[in-house]
Design a protein around this motif. Structure first.
Motif, PDB file in Angstrom:
ATOM      1  N   TYR A  84      -1.370   5.719  50.636  1.00  0.00           N
ATOM      2  CA  TYR A  84      -0.509   6.272  49.585  1.00  0.00           C
ATOM      3  C   TYR A  84      -0.652   7.784  49.638  1.00  0.00           C
ATOM      4  O   TYR A  84      -1.769   8.316  49.631  1.00  0.00           O
ATOM      5  N   GLN A  85       0.476   8.483  49.701  1.00  0.00           N
ATOM      6  CA  GLN A  85       0.482   9.946  49.752  1.00  0.00           C
ATOM      7  C   GLN A  85       1.231  10.505  48.552  1.00  0.00           C
ATOM      8  O   GLN A  85       2.336  10.056  48.232  1.00  0.00           O
ATOM      9  N   ASN A  86       0.612  11.475  47.886  1.00  0.00           N
ATOM     10  CA  ASN A  86       1.252  12.160  46.764  1.00  0.00           C
ATOM     11  C   ASN A  86       1.329  13.640  47.100  1.00  0.00           C
ATOM     12  O   ASN A  86       0.324  14.275  47.435  1.00  0.00           O
ATOM     13  N   ILE A  87       2.543  14.200  47.012  1.00  0.00           N
ATOM     14  CA  ILE A  87       2.778  15.614  47.318  1.00  0.00           C
ATOM     15  C   ILE A  87       3.169  16.330  46.036  1.00  0.00           C
ATOM     16  O   ILE A  87       4.131  15.930  45.368  1.00  0.00           O
ATOM     17  N   TYR A  88       2.411  17.357  45.666  1.00  0.00           N
ATOM     18  CA  TYR A  88       2.670  18.147  44.455  1.00  0.00           C
ATOM     19  C   TYR A  88       2.640  17.317  43.173  1.00  0.00           C
ATOM     20  O   TYR A  88       3.118  17.765  42.136  1.00  0.00           O
ATOM     21  N   GLY A  89       2.139  16.090  43.218  1.00  0.00           N
ATOM     22  CA  GLY A  89       2.172  15.228  42.050  1.00  0.00           C
ATOM     23  C   GLY A  89       3.551  14.669  41.763  1.00  0.00           C
ATOM     24  O   GLY A  89       3.736  13.955  40.772  1.00  0.00           O
ATOM     25  N   LEU A  90       4.522  14.925  42.633  1.00  0.00           N
ATOM     26  CA  LEU A  90       5.908  14.529  42.392  1.00  0.00           C
ATOM     27  C   LEU A  90       6.437  13.526  43.411  1.00  0.00           C
ATOM     28  O   LEU A  90       7.118  12.567  43.044  1.00  0.00           O
ATOM     29  N   VAL A  91       6.151  13.745  44.661  1.00  0.00           N
ATOM     30  CA  VAL A  91       6.654  12.877  45.714  1.00  0.00           C
ATOM     31  C   VAL A  91       5.609  11.806  46.020  1.00  0.00           C
ATOM     32  O   VAL A  91       4.439  12.113  46.259  1.00  0.00           O
ATOM     33  N   ASN A  92       6.023  10.551  45.978  1.00  0.00           N
ATOM     34  CA  ASN A  92       5.125   9.425  46.201  1.00  0.00           C
ATOM     35  C   ASN A  92       5.585   8.612  47.404  1.00  0.00           C
ATOM     36  O   ASN A  92       6.730   8.152  47.439  1.00  0.00           O
ATOM     37  N   LEU A  93       4.684   8.450  48.374  1.00  0.00           N
ATOM     38  CA  LEU A  93       5.011   7.739  49.615  1.00  0.00           C
ATOM     39  C   LEU A  93       3.968   6.674  49.890  1.00  0.00           C
ATOM     40  O   LEU A  93       2.768   6.899  49.685  1.00  0.00           O
ATOM     41  N   VAL A  94       4.397   5.523  50.356  1.00  0.00           N
ATOM     42  CA  VAL A  94       3.502   4.438  50.751  1.00  0.00           C
ATOM     43  C   VAL A  94       3.879   3.999  52.162  1.00  0.00           C
ATOM     44  O   VAL A  94       5.052   3.725  52.436  1.00  0.00           O
ATOM     45  N   SER A  95       2.882   3.946  53.049  1.00  0.00           N
ATOM     46  CA  SER A  95       3.112   3.525  54.426  1.00  0.00           C
ATOM     47  C   SER A  95       2.215   2.336  54.745  1.00  0.00           C
ATOM     48  O   SER A  95       1.085   2.244  54.240  1.00  0.00           O
ATOM     49  N   PHE A  96       2.718   1.436  55.603  1.00  0.00           N
ATOM     50  CA  PHE A  96       1.963   0.222  55.921  1.00  0.00           C
ATOM     51  C   PHE A  96       2.180  -0.155  57.380  1.00  0.00           C
ATOM     52  O   PHE A  96       3.300  -0.066  57.892  1.00  0.00           O
ATOM     53  N   GLY A  97       1.086  -0.559  58.042  1.00  0.00           N
ATOM     54  CA  GLY A  97       1.172  -0.979  59.437  1.00  0.00           C
ATOM     55  C   GLY A  97       1.566  -2.444  59.560  1.00  0.00           C
ATOM     56  O   GLY A  97       0.795  -3.326  59.184  1.00  0.00           O
ATOM     57  N   ILE A  98       2.760  -2.702  60.054  1.00  0.00           N
ATOM     58  CA  ILE A  98       3.224  -4.073  60.265  1.00  0.00           C
ATOM     59  C   ILE A  98       2.520  -4.680  61.478  1.00  0.00           C
ATOM     60  O   ILE A  98       2.076  -5.825  61.457  1.00  0.00           O
ATOM     61  N   THR A  99       2.429  -3.901  62.544  1.00  0.00           N
ATOM     62  CA  THR A  99       1.626  -4.243  63.718  1.00  0.00           C
ATOM     63  C   THR A  99       0.824  -3.000  64.077  1.00  0.00           C
ATOM     64  O   THR A  99       0.922  -1.972  63.403  1.00  0.00           O
ATOM     65  N   ASP A 100       0.036  -3.067  65.148  1.00  0.00           N
ATOM     66  CA  ASP A 100      -0.717  -1.894  65.579  1.00  0.00           C
ATOM     67  C   ASP A 100       0.197  -0.780  66.093  1.00  0.00           C
ATOM     68  O   ASP A 100      -0.245   0.363  66.229  1.00  0.00           O
ATOM     69  N   ARG A 101       1.458  -1.112  66.370  1.00  0.00           N
ATOM     70  CA  ARG A 101       2.380  -0.120  66.925  1.00  0.00           C
ATOM     71  C   ARG A 101       3.537   0.229  66.001  1.00  0.00           C
ATOM     72  O   ARG A 101       4.204   1.252  66.199  1.00  0.00           O
ATOM     73  N   PHE A 102       3.788  -0.605  65.014  1.00  0.00           N
ATOM     74  CA  PHE A 102       4.973  -0.408  64.171  1.00  0.00           C
ATOM     75  C   PHE A 102       4.575  -0.304  62.705  1.00  0.00           C
ATOM     76  O   PHE A 102       3.849  -1.155  62.188  1.00  0.00           O
ATOM     77  N   SER A 103       5.056   0.755  62.038  1.00  0.00           N
ATOM     78  CA  SER A 103       4.754   0.957  60.620  1.00  0.00           C
ATOM     79  C   SER A 103       6.024   1.323  59.864  1.00  0.00           C
ATOM     80  O   SER A 103       6.994   1.830  60.443  1.00  0.00           O
ATOM     81  N   VAL A 104       6.010   1.070  58.566  1.00  0.00           N
ATOM     82  CA  VAL A 104       7.134   1.411  57.692  1.00  0.00           C
ATOM     83  C   VAL A 104       6.629   2.256  56.537  1.00  0.00           C
ATOM     84  O   VAL A 104       5.472   2.134  56.117  1.00  0.00           O
ATOM     85  N   LEU A 105       7.492   3.114  56.039  1.00  0.00           N
ATOM     86  CA  LEU A 105       7.158   3.992  54.917  1.00  0.00           C
ATOM     87  C   LEU A 105       8.311   3.985  53.932  1.00  0.00           C
ATOM     88  O   LEU A 105       9.481   3.939  54.330  1.00  0.00           O
ATOM     89  N   ALA A 106       7.985   4.037  52.651  1.00  0.00           N
ATOM     90  CA  ALA A 106       9.000   4.132  51.605  1.00  0.00           C
ATOM     91  C   ALA A 106       8.460   5.030  50.499  1.00  0.00           C
ATOM     92  O   ALA A 106       7.247   5.091  50.263  1.00  0.00           O
ATOM     93  N   GLY A 107       9.369   5.730  49.824  1.00  0.00           N
ATOM     94  CA  GLY A 107       8.915   6.614  48.754  1.00  0.00           C
ATOM     95  C   GLY A 107      10.052   7.129  47.902  1.00  0.00           C
ATOM     96  O   GLY A 107      11.229   6.909  48.193  1.00  0.00           O
ATOM     97  N   THR A 108       9.669   7.820  46.834  1.00  0.00           N
ATOM     98  CA  THR A 108      10.641   8.419  45.928  1.00  0.00           C
ATOM     99  C   THR A 108      10.033   9.647  45.280  1.00  0.00           C
ATOM    100  O   THR A 108       8.834   9.924  45.434  1.00  0.00           O
TER     101      THR A 108
END
Length: 272
Positions: free
Chosen positions: A106-130
């Motif tokens: 989980y990444q928070n930038i300036y306390g405003l931008v929130n991002l979550v990333s997850f490894g689906i496999t060892d080579r492929f990951s997805v990220l979503a945020g708002t």
């Protein structure tokens, strides 16, 4: 452009100087073993295989654990430093390293931008945020990223990354931006430099002006690393440079970078 080239050379120097300390065999190095009950034991790795791991603890002596008993293994480097828990990105820019299957942050930038990333496999990951302000205004800015990374050779990795930004709520569809990037990382998780190039997409059209990214990090101490993230707009002879420090804990990093013109950037990343 000269400043960008100087920054790149500086990062390469740090990467090269750090390899001898981090490229080593796992056997005989220190490890932290987290068991299923979340207790932790530190010792020297004696041997490991698919069924068990053997370590020697200063206080408990020789210990053997079955893989089924182990929740996680943290391999320390030759200096006993904790590994970098956040090697997949610098600040906003990415490296070609990928999250392992089941890992996330989980990444928070300036306390405003929130991002979550997850490894689906060892080579492929997805990220979503708002972003929080737009979220509470009823017109959230939404971001997603897909990344596929793979090793090419020792100390060399490549990745393809696609990022898409759009708006929701009452302004749904008004914002449509994206970027398609190729990344090449030389180094390891403690000392590396990344070159990236890509094209921006706006409302379904590709911008013909490509962006060159140059990022890198090098471990300075047990808790601190130098981080740099730079962007060069090809064909425009223009660049945005940055440099700063990363504070490193077992499952947390905090970045403080200063971008060109004195603009500060701060984030916190929690790994899970």
């Amino acid at each position: 452009m000269k400043t960008t080239f100087f920054t790149f050379c500086l990062i390469v120097f740090f990467v090269h100087s750090g390899f001898s300390q981090t490229e080593e065999e796992k056997v005989n190095q220190s490890v932290i073993i987290t068991l299923m009950d979340k207790s932790e034991i530190t010792g020297e790795l004696i041997s490991e295989n698919d069924q068990e791991i053997v370590i020697e603890s200063n206080s408990l002596g020789l210990l053997t654990f079955q893989r089924a008993e182990i929740r996680k293994i943290i391999y320390l480097n030759a200096d006993g430093k904790l590994p970098n828990p956040n090697p997949t990105r610098y600040f906003i820019g990415q490296s070609a390293y990928n999250l392992e299957k089941g890992e996330g942050y989980y990444q928070n930038i300036y306390g405003l931008v929130n991002l979550v990333s997850f490894g689906i496999t060892d080579r492929f990951s997805v990220l979503a945020g708002t972003e929080i302000i737009s979220l509470f205004n009823g017109a959230p800015i939404l971001l997603t990223n897909l990344k596929y990374g793979f090793p090419i050779a020792k100390n060399l990795r490549a990745a393809a990354s696609f990022t898409y930004i759009t708006s929701g709520g009452e302004f749904a569809g008004d914002l449509n931006l994206g970027s398609l990037n190729a990344l090449l990382t030389y180094g390891n998780t403690e000392h590396n430099v990344t070159l990236g190039t890509g094209y921006a997409l706006a409302n379904g059209e590709i911008n013909n002006t490509s962006i060159l990214t140059i990022g890198g990090m090098t471990r300075l101490t047990n808790r601190l690393a130098f981080v740099s993230e730079n962007y060069v707009l090809m064909g425009e002879n223009d660049a945005l440079l940055s440099g700063g420090v990363r504070y490193i804990a077992k499952k947390l990093t905090v970045d403080l970078l200063i971008f060109q013109g004195g603009f500060p950037a701060i984030d916190i990343v929690l790994k899970f």
